[in-house]
Scaffold this active site. Structure first.
Site, PDB file in Angstrom:
ATOM      1  N   GLY A   1      35.582  45.699  33.163  1.00  0.00           N
ATOM      2  CA  GLY A   1      36.286  45.312  34.758  1.00  0.00           C
ATOM      3  C   GLY A   1      35.039  44.176  35.006  1.00  0.00           C
ATOM      4  O   GLY A   1      34.091  43.814  35.196  1.00  0.00           O
ATOM      5  N   SER A   2      35.848  43.530  36.536  1.00  0.00           N
ATOM      6  CA  SER A   2      35.462  42.477  37.334  1.00  0.00           C
ATOM      7  C   SER A   2      35.569  42.549  38.563  1.00  0.00           C
ATOM      8  O   SER A   2      36.832  42.946  38.975  1.00  0.00           O
ATOM      9  CB  SER A   2      34.675  41.519  36.716  1.00  0.00           C
TER      10      SER A   2
END
Length: 831
Positions: free
Chosen positions: A256-257
């Protein structure tokens, strides 16, 4: 084609010096301000923390420097990746070992991985793409850089030899070998398709018609098929629920980010600014690696890339800074094809029966006695793509129908053109132009800021061409339930299952798309503002809450609960721009951006800690019966009550207890399904749901289970986070701050098992913040959480990890003057 406007940034005097200097500096020797050998000889200048600044006169030279420097830091990780895409893991490492072909770690066996990649090799997928002219195939700059990369990698390997490698992970290994350009392109292609690999790889290589099993043998003899038990078709509701649950679990456990772009209205002392905070694996092929790449007059870009891809994937140049976040678009689509019950390898299309295509795939396998054997499988395909019998482990039986996969990225090497284009963009409008014309981004959002003070969010990528109208006409009953996500708060992507009986239900070709079957990039969401935009892996809807976006359903949901991490990102931006977060002044600076990220604040604690403490204190006699155990929770009450900061910093006490409690309370549930008194309201999406029901038994039981788990593990309830969340580097245990994204912590850290040991599996990786001013060079600060090198003998195996543990930053060196001023400057000239 993307616009290619460039301008030189190197001082004229420095460029002249590069052209006439002939002195050669060896590795480890202090260097002068300018490269020692001139642009015709690739030069690597190392500054603090082993960050390479690679300069050359052309693309091939630049690739040579990149390949050499990348191999020097991570030759074992790279060699292991080339072994994977060459389908040779079973030959050298055995069929039962674990492989990581997708976003996560060790998700399948070596054998299944080899069968998957051997099929791609047999189909000559990458070779066909390389035969295409640009822009469908790689642009000339890409080809030249890859050619140089191979030369640089092989040069390093020739200098050391396999026996001279210092990393014990591959020292002396027979599978460490020189590489070809095809190896590099196969690796790039594997990264581009990895969004669908985890979900569907096992199902594709194990798909067999009813009445048979996966055939395997040694010495090339295929074993006889074995009858399988008949399976009763499940109801559409059951299938949709099962697939959604599998995808949700994968999304929680995968990459994710966060990315936050701030425009001129939100930056103090500057114009545009961006925080890049990708959450990538800390081991294996998806590690990020930092570099600075320069061709005077053509390119000057700094940042990080997935190891082995010779371009900057996330970073900045003179005028633009950008990052990517994992998007909610499903990186694949499914088709339901009706099969002939008497001949299940025949399927119905437009009233006529078609034959599936069979393909025998063979891979070499090391037997237990060390001898070599061969495993052969017959794999099946249709006009839409390969048959699969599972998705993320959830079974999709091949009975009256079969499920078939189509991957929008299978014919995509355009992503290399995308990143080379982003490396040379001049403003956010250039960024949009690159994204639209290449349409190569595989499953990412793009967030960017520029020197002019614009902040951009764009979800422009390789998306299946499933318009809302096409979905209404062609989704199966299961597909309707899955695609529209009728369960509130689901974070699974909108996977499509289309009716394969009708050829009209295939993905249509759009004349404005970059490739057949892709959605028109011009209808994909984008937003440019002067305050802020951001993304934390939710759909595009609230890139900025003041201007909600609309888009085709295939891109994600709208008017649905946002994750706690998304809420935290939005609230962090709003409060800083308004000056209401308790820090001095208004607007972002590098200092405040860094402090806010590494404050490790938990949105979950903000919303629920008081109610949790009340629930704890209200337990009669402090005793809770859960899972056959009578648990005394009274000790937990003052520990949680004292944790007033709500943070997961290294010295926090109570955070580890709260993390376990939250895991039990929220595990397997969607945010909207927790016992809130105030449900989600799309008119107030950042602040709802809220008000945890302290009287709900689920709250009490989750707390009791957390207390029991910590006591069984011998961990004090008031343990400091630094006592329990650590990473080992060459025998040194380094405390790591941060926590799970489910807790609404931006600095995501996910611990787990790595090779049988407790370690950090993924989380904040290459973290960078960049601020532009009206003139002058970009102000850049970064930290690579796991450091530059996977080699435990390298001086750069743990140096940035210690810096990250201390919430520190590396000051970027982008200009020639800044590089020359480094007290640790060392130069390597590649003759």
């Amino acid at each position: 084609m993307p616009r290619r406007r460039t301008r030189a940034r190197l001082p004229i005097a420095v460029m002249a010096a590069l052209a006439v200097t002939s002195t050669t500096a060896s590795a480890g020797t202090p260097a002068a301000a300018a490269p020692a050998a001139g642009p015709d000889r690739p030069t690597i200048r190392y500054t603090e923390y082993g960050i390479p600044h690679i300069i050359a006169s052309d693309w091939e030279g630049l690739g040579t420097g990149y390949g050499y420097a990348a191999a020097k830091d991570n030759v074992c990780t790279l060699a292991d990746t080339y072994l994977m895409v060459d389908a040779q893991r079973s030959r050298y490492l055995g069929p039962d070992g674990r492989a990581s072909p997708g976003q996560n770690q060790n998700t399948t066996t070596n054998l299944n991985s080899d069968l998957y990649f051997q099929r791609l090799k047999d189909d000559r997928v990458v070779e066909r793409l390389l035969d295409l002219p640009a822009p469908d195939g790689p642009e000339p700059e890409v080809r030249e850089t890859v050619r140089g990369y191979v030369r640089g990698y092989n040069r390093y390997l020739a200098e050391t030899g396999a026996s001279g490698i210092t990393d014990p992970a591959c020292k002396g290994a027979a599978w460490v070998r020189p590489i070809t350009e095809l190896d590099v392109y196969r690796h790039a292609h594997a990264e581009i398709i990895m969004g669908g690999a985890d979900a569907l790889l096992d199902g594709q290589v194990n798909a067999v018609p009813p009445g048979t099993s996966a055939a395997s043998a040694s010495a090339g003899n295929t074993s006889p098929a074995k009858p399988s038990k008949p399976v009763k078709p499940a109801k559409p509701e059951e299938v949709a629920k099962g697939i959604r649950a599998a995808l949700e679990a994968n999304r929680r456990d995968s990459m994710g980010s966060n990315a936050l772009a701030v425009g001129s209205q939100g930056v103090s002392g500057g114009t545009g600014m961006l925080l890049a905070n990708p959450h990538f694996p800390w081991q294996g092929k998806n590690r990020m690696w930092q570099s600075h790449l320069t061709i005077p007059g053509k390119l000057n870009v700094s940042g990080a890339s997935l190891l082995g891809l010779p371009a900057v994937n996330i970073g900045h140049n003179d005028d633009v800074v950008w990052s990517h976040t994992v998007a909610t678009v499903a990186p694949f689509g499914l088709f339901d094809v009706q099969v002939d019950p008497l001949n299940p390898t025949a399927y119905l299309v437009d009233g006529a029966w078609e034959r599936m295509t069979s393909q025998r795939v063979s891979v070499d396998v090391r037997n237990a006695d060390g001898s070599l054997g061969k495993v052969t499988r017959t794999l099946w395909s249709t006009r839409y793509g390969p048959v699969t019998t599972s998705i993320m482990g959830y079974p999709l039986p091949w009975v009256v129908s079969a499920h078939v996969v189509r991957d929008p990225n299978r014919d995509n090497l355009r992503a290399l053109n995308t990143w080379f284009g982003l490396d040379r963009a001049r403003d956010v409008h250039d960024v949009v132009d690159v994204l639209e014309t290449t349409q190569g981004v595989p499953f990412f959002n793009t967030v960017a800021a520029d020197r002019a003070g614009n902040a951009l969010y764009a979800n422009i990528q390789a998306v299946p061409n499933i318009t809302d109208e096409h979905a209404r006409a062609c989704l199966t009953e299961t597909g309707k339930l899955l695609f529209h996500q009728t369960v509130p708060g689901s974070n699974a992507p909108p996977v499509s299952i289309l009716d394969g009986k009708r050829s009209a239900c295939d993905w249509p070709d759009d004349p404005d798309a970059a490739a057949p079957g892709l959605l028109d990039p011009h209808v994909q969401p984008r937003l440019i503002r002067s305050d802020f935009v951001g993304n934390a892996n939710d759909s595009p809807w609230l890139a900025n809450p003041e201007q909600p976006l609309s888009y085709p359903r295939v891109m994600g949901d709208t008017a649905a609960p946002r994750s706690l991490r998304t809420q935290e990102l939005i609230l962090t931006a709003r409060k800083r721009i308004d000056g209401t977060d308790g820090l001095p002044g208004r607007g972002f600076t590098p200092e405040t951006m860094g402090r806010l990220l590494f404050s490790d604040n938990s949105r979950a604690a903000d919303l629920t800690l008081d109610a949790t403490v009340k629930a704890c204190r209200d337990v009669p006699f402090g005793l809770v019966l859960v899972d056959g155990n009578l648990v005394d929770v009274r000790e937990a009450c003052p520990v949680l009550a004292a944790w007033k900061s709500h943070d997961f910093t290294a010295d926090s006490r109570g955070s580890w207890l709260f993390a376990h409690y939250w895991a039990y309370l929220s595990g397997g549930k969607r945010l909207g399904d927790l016992p809130w008194k105030v449900p989600f309201d799309p008119k107030s999406p950042v602040h709802t749901p809220n008000s945890l029901d302290s009287g709900n038994s689920a709250v009490r039981d989750a707390l009791a289970r957390a207390v029991l788990a910590l006591r069984k593990a011998g961990v004090p309830l008031n343990a400091q986070l630094s006592d329990v969340q650590r990473i080992t580097r060459a025998g040194e245990q380094i405390p790591i701050h941060g926590s799970l994204g489910e807790l609404g912590v931006l600095n995501v850290i996910t611990p787990g098992q790595v090779d049988g040991k407790f370690d950090v599996t993924f989380g904040s990786s290459f973290v960078q913040q960049v601020r532009f001013t009206a003139d002058g060079p970009p102000e850049a600060y970064s930290v690579t959480a796991y450091s530059q090198s996977a080699d435990p003998t390298s001086p750069h195996h743990a140096d940035q990890t210690r810096l990250f543990a201390a919430s520190g930053w590396v000051t970027g060196r982008f200009t020639e003057e800044q590089i020359a001023a480094s007290p640790e400057l060392r130069t390597k000239v590649l003759d």
